[in-house]
Design an enzyme around this catalytic site. Structure first.
Site, PDB file in Angstrom:
ATOM      1  N   THR A 245     116.280  -6.010 -32.403  1.00  0.00           N
ATOM      2  CA  THR A 245     115.382  -5.208 -33.241  1.00  0.00           C
ATOM      3  C   THR A 245     116.050  -3.943 -33.759  1.00  0.00           C
ATOM      4  OG1 THR A 245     114.453  -4.583 -31.118  1.00  0.00           O
ATOM      5  CG2 THR A 245     113.074  -5.879 -32.556  1.00  0.00           C
TER       6      THR A 245
ATOM      7  N   LYS B 102     114.896   8.189 -23.839  1.00  0.00           N
ATOM      8  CA  LYS B 102     114.159   8.715 -24.980  1.00  0.00           C
ATOM      9  C   LYS B 102     114.224  10.227 -24.902  1.00  0.00           C
ATOM     10  CE  LYS B 102     112.264   4.934 -26.621  1.00  0.00           C
ATOM     11  NZ  LYS B 102     112.865   4.349 -27.786  1.00  0.00           N
ATOM     12  N   THR B 103     114.540  10.839 -25.969  1.00  0.00           N
ATOM     13  CA  THR B 103     114.406  12.278 -26.019  1.00  0.00           C
ATOM     14  C   THR B 103     113.483  12.552 -27.191  1.00  0.00           C
ATOM     15  OG1 THR B 103     116.198  12.662 -27.562  1.00  0.00           O
ATOM     16  CG2 THR B 103     116.773  12.546 -25.235  1.00  0.00           C
TER      17      THR B 103
ATOM     18  N   ARG C  34     104.532  -5.998 -33.434  1.00  0.00           N
ATOM     19  CA  ARG C  34     105.855  -5.689 -33.931  1.00  0.00           C
ATOM     20  C   ARG C  34     105.980  -6.035 -35.399  1.00  0.00           C
ATOM     21  NH1 ARG C  34     110.345  -6.702 -30.286  1.00  0.00           N
ATOM     22  NH2 ARG C  34     109.856  -5.548 -28.429  1.00  0.00           N
TER      23      ARG C  34
ATOM     24  N   ASP D 288     109.040  -5.524 -17.465  1.00  0.00           N
ATOM     25  CA  ASP D 288     108.040  -6.017 -18.416  1.00  0.00           C
ATOM     26  C   ASP D 288     108.300  -7.479 -18.780  1.00  0.00           C
ATOM     27  OD1 ASP D 288     110.379  -5.353 -19.701  1.00  0.00           O
ATOM     28  OD2 ASP D 288     109.405  -4.729 -21.550  1.00  0.00           O
TER      29      ASP D 288
ATOM     30  N   HIS E  32     118.595   0.585 -22.661  1.00  0.00           N
ATOM     31  CA  HIS E  32     119.109  -0.757 -22.382  1.00  0.00           C
ATOM     32  C   HIS E  32     120.160  -0.739 -21.282  1.00  0.00           C
ATOM     33  CE1 HIS E  32     117.955  -1.363 -26.753  1.00  0.00           C
ATOM     34  NE2 HIS E  32     117.365  -2.389 -26.177  1.00  0.00           N
TER      35      HIS E  32
ATOM     36  N   HIS F  94     120.535   1.419 -26.882  1.00  0.00           N
ATOM     37  CA  HIS F  94     120.411   2.811 -26.473  1.00  0.00           C
ATOM     38  C   HIS F  94     120.349   2.901 -24.957  1.00  0.00           C
ATOM     39  CE1 HIS F  94     116.152   1.962 -25.899  1.00  0.00           C
ATOM     40  NE2 HIS F  94     116.117   1.476 -27.129  1.00  0.00           N
TER      41      HIS F  94
ATOM     42  N   GLN G 175     110.759 -17.915 -24.975  1.00  0.00           N
ATOM     43  CA  GLN G 175     111.691 -17.328 -24.013  1.00  0.00           C
ATOM     44  C   GLN G 175     111.878 -18.266 -22.828  1.00  0.00           C
ATOM     45  OE1 GLN G 175     111.295 -13.158 -23.301  1.00  0.00           O
ATOM     46  NE2 GLN G 175     112.367 -13.263 -21.344  1.00  0.00           N
TER      47      GLN G 175
ATOM     48  N   LYS H 163     110.272   7.868 -20.497  1.00  0.00           N
ATOM     49  CA  LYS H 163     111.109   6.688 -20.435  1.00  0.00           C
ATOM     50  C   LYS H 163     112.568   7.088 -20.574  1.00  0.00           C
ATOM     51  CE  LYS H 163     108.957   2.534 -22.219  1.00  0.00           C
ATOM     52  NZ  LYS H 163     108.791   1.718 -23.429  1.00  0.00           N
TER      53      LYS H 163
ATOM     54  N   LYS I 246     104.199  -3.669 -25.591  1.00  0.00           N
ATOM     55  CA  LYS I 246     103.921  -3.089 -26.904  1.00  0.00           C
ATOM     56  C   LYS I 246     102.411  -2.993 -27.058  1.00  0.00           C
ATOM     57  CE  LYS I 246     108.150  -3.007 -28.236  1.00  0.00           C
ATOM     58  NZ  LYS I 246     108.572  -3.300 -26.870  1.00  0.00           N
TER      59      LYS I 246
END
Length: 429
Positions: A40, A232-233, A86, A194, A48, A45, A173, A229, A82
């Site tokens: 995606t 994330k900033t 998406r 998740d 991951h 980042h 999946q 999380k 989510k």
RNA sequence: GGUGGGGUUCCCGAGUGGUCAAAGGGAUCAGACUGUAAAUCUGACGGCUCAGCCUUCGGAGGUUCAAAUCCUCCCCCCACCA
């Protein structure tokens, strides 16, 4: 110590299926295991990183990791975690993102000589035919059970709802896992917590269709001590792509780790021996701060290489002062321990035409905006008004102070916004 | 398709004709204190060529000296029913 125990020790394991059989499976080297990556985004980042590190650990333990790019499933969109639907991706974007993924993963994994694989599930998913798929795969799934899965329930309860296309994600999946078990002899799937529902669905499918035992391991969702999380900033994600997040910023991200997270992050995001990592627990003050530098150095070295880490380290030393890092602290780290030379090289730099600074000059607030230290001219003015702007180490008091050629020291100006953000301006030519 | 409820500045959320660039909270940024941490306190927080000017309250029109607030049409979302 087995890989799985070691992973558990380092805080990677949230949940596993049949533990004992799994340990037995992994006791033979060369086992295949896979993790799926959503294409995606064009870059991975920090969020991951846990999964990437897990694959690294597997490879180091002599197993063979498979990174599965969800080129096919990316066209569906995983509803897990989510709250809203998406956006569907076009094949072109997915292709582009795949390329980025590959280059980043190869910093962490050795793909040579089939020591690791990068596969794309588009290869087998896009050719599926609806009726045969329903007959061969669909019949193994109970909607009653799927509906109870955490990943769907949240969406079913939400206002947004769950579209049918997303509802199928789990089947696809699961099918991936089945496919990999047959084509690549892969019987272990890992993923974020998740993914538990999807992974278990795959484990079940492999058993139902092939009568074989497959395994699943999930990793905990890593939150920072302040409850955000990981990765994330405010500014968004911290990317592994050096174009998007410079090695210097990447290093800074890790240095700014919350006190309470240092030990945990050293375990998760470096390969330093656990015995050393655990010793960090008792530290505080300056010592703990030094441990953050080690964390930053090691994490940056893993992602961007030793050289880049060294540069980032030196730049930090230049701006925040050299820190003495005791020999006894995390001794396995290769971070420079003494106070050696510093460099500004990895501070982002903007080249500007010399003419601009001849004659009148340029108002400083414009420079801050230009360098990206402020979002706009207005924001730069605000910054200066509040006393958060510095030029060559001196605090600015006038927003429209003119910068001329004479302000450049050695052809460069060092701008600083707040305590931590720096940018250089260099004259061209 | 029917009925009802909604769409406000990054997010949540007040605001029912002027005193509204719009309360309050969160996030963010800056300052102080520190250890490049956390917590706390202070300030900023639509944009700009910044003591002034310009643009916002789903969209388009309209009423009015004056609209986020009133009217018309349209778009989108949600709940229940079908």
């Amino acid at each position: 110590m087995s890989v799985i125990e070691s992973l558990r020790d380092r805080g990677f394991v949230d949940n596993t299926t049949h533990e004992e059989e799994l340990a037995a499976y992994l006791s033979t080297p060369g086992r295949r295991c896979y993790i799926g990556f959503d294409p995606t985004g064009s870059s991975l980042h920090v969020g991951h990183l846990v999964t990437v590190m897990a694959l690294c650990h597997m490879q180091r333990a002599g197993h063979c990791p498979i990174a599965l790019v969800g080129g096919g499933t990316g066209m569906i969109g995983d509803p897990s975690g989510k709250t809203e639907m998406r956006q569907m991706l076009t094949p072109e974007i997915i292709d582009e993102n795949k390329a980025g993924l590959r280059s980043q993963l190869s910093r962490f994994l050795d793909f040579s000589d089939e020591k690791a694989f990068l596969l794309d599930n588009a290869d087998w998913l896009t050719g599926l035919e609806y009726i045969p798929f329903l007959r061969e795969v669909g019949r193994h799934f109970s909607v009653n059970r799927m509906v109870k899965a955490e990943s769907y329930r949240a969406r079913l309860d939400s206002d947004e709802g769950l579209s049918f296309i997303e509802f199928n994600y789990m089947l696809l999946q699961a099918y991936d896992f089945y496919e990999l078990s047959r084509s690549h002899n892969c019987y272990l799937q890992m993923g974020g917590s998740d993914q538990w529902g999807n992974i278990v669905a795959g484990v079940d499918l492999v058993r139902r269709k092939g009568g074989e035992t497959a395994f699943g391991v999930t990793f905990p969702l890593i939150m920072t001590a302040s409850g955000i999380k990981m990765g994330k900033t405010h500014k968004g994600a911290v990317w592994l792509d050096p174009e998007r997040t410079s090695p210097y910023d990447y290093y800074q991200f890790w240095v700014n780790t919350d006190d309470a997270d240092v030990e945990r992050f050293l375990a998760l995001f470096t390969f330093l021996p656990m015995a050393e990592v655990k010793a960090v627990a008792g530290l505080s003050g300056a010592e703990l701060n030094a441990a953050k530098a080690v964390l930053a150095f090691e994490a940056t070295a893993l992602c961007h290489g030793h050289e880049a880490a060294l540069e980032a380290y030196k730049s930090a030393a230049a701006m925040f002062g050299v820190k003495k890092i005791a020999e006894s602290l995390l001794p396995s780290s290769t971070i420079p321990r003494g106070g050696d030379a510093s460099a500004l090289d990895s501070v982002p730099c903007l080249e500007v035409e010399t003419e601009l600074f001849q004659g009148e000059g340029v108002p400083v607030f414009k420079l801050f905006a230009l360098a990206g230290l402020a979002a706009s001219g207005g924001a730069a003015r605000k910054l200066i008004r509040q006393g958060g702007a510095y030029i060559n180490g001196e605090r600015l008091d006038k927003e429209d102070r003119l910068v001329v050629e004479a302000d450049f020291e050695g052809g460069e100006i060092l701008l600083r916004a707040g305590k931590k953000r720096y940018h250089r301006i260099a004259l061209k030519g």
